[in-house]
Design a protein around this motif. Sequence first.
Motif, mmCIF file in Angstrom:
data_model
loop_
_atom_site.group_PDB
_atom_site.id
_atom_site.type_symbol
_atom_site.label_atom_id
_atom_site.label_comp_id
_atom_site.label_asym_id
_atom_site.label_seq_id
_atom_site.Cartn_x
_atom_site.Cartn_y
_atom_site.Cartn_z
ATOM 1 N N LEU A 1 0.821 -1.207 0.000
ATOM 2 C CA LEU A 1 0.000 0.000 0.000
ATOM 3 C C LEU A 1 0.856 1.258 0.000
ATOM 4 N N GLN A 2 1.959 1.213 0.756
ATOM 5 C CA GLN A 2 2.855 2.364 0.790
ATOM 6 C C GLN A 2 3.488 2.608 -0.573
ATOM 7 N N ASN A 3 3.901 1.531 -1.244
ATOM 8 C CA ASN A 3 4.512 1.675 -2.566
ATOM 9 C C ASN A 3 3.501 2.136 -3.607
ATOM 10 N N GLN A 4 2.234 1.732 -3.441
ATOM 11 C CA GLN A 4 1.222 2.069 -4.440
ATOM 12 C C GLN A 4 0.687 3.487 -4.265
ATOM 13 N N TRP A 5 0.373 3.844 -3.028
ATOM 14 C CA TRP A 5 -0.293 5.124 -2.792
ATOM 15 C C TRP A 5 0.611 6.160 -2.134
#
Length: 268
Positions: free
Chosen positions: A257-261
């Motif tokens: 999630l951190q890498n995506q958003w």
Amino acid sequence: MFALASNSQDWFSRKSEVPKVEKLAVVLDAAPPGHEEIRDKPKRRALAPELTPKAVIAAEARPKETVTTPVTKHPLATQPAPPAPTAEEWAFAGNYPLKNSKGYRYTWGKQVRSMMGTAVEGPDSGQVRFRIEIAPDGTLAKLETLWTTSSVAEQLARQAIGRIPPLPPTPTGKPLTFERTISFTPFATDWPPIYDDDCLPDPPVFTNPFAWDGKSPQVVHVEPEPIKKLDPQALEECRKQLPQNSIEAEIAREQRLQNQWGSSKLGK
């Protein structure tokens, strides 16, 4: 007095003769004792010879010396093989039928990777994706390579698949067909899956309405069926059999999630 007055004009105009003295300069050249023979002589500076056109062309054509900085080799990155699945993990995988036997598919991939050895940074590392079919009794029925980035990784994976110990039967009692990517690199980790949403129905799969292979007869694209809502009681019964997510799986989800958003606080 008259005589003096008559001669006053001549007296005032008369100038006294001053003897002329010639200027004389004396220069002394004192040498240190014992070195009377040393005299400072003017030094002539050597002039650079003028370059002829041929000499200029030769000087320009001469290759210039380049200073190369030695390259320091860094130690190669490595990642050891993960431990093989335990008997408890295989027992759970053999009894979890949701999401096309999700636990079985993950445990099978972990078993293969654990038998491939340590991955070392370099041309031999890479990934390979298989299409697998497992018979109802747990034996391998079909293995097809879809793509690979390293022939060495594919060879090691096929050797590991050929040496897999007997597996439990499939959870549904039917053939299990799935695709799996095996990562044999020191920078990739196959994190455990998340089971929170396994009771929800699968979202509709997008199909291109204009796709055609040029051979088969063209058909009108059919709209996907809308998602059916589960009965609340059936949904509650399904959620009771969901396992608890591992800490590694939660960390992997947060990292994805951190890498995506990203985070809104990082940009401030």
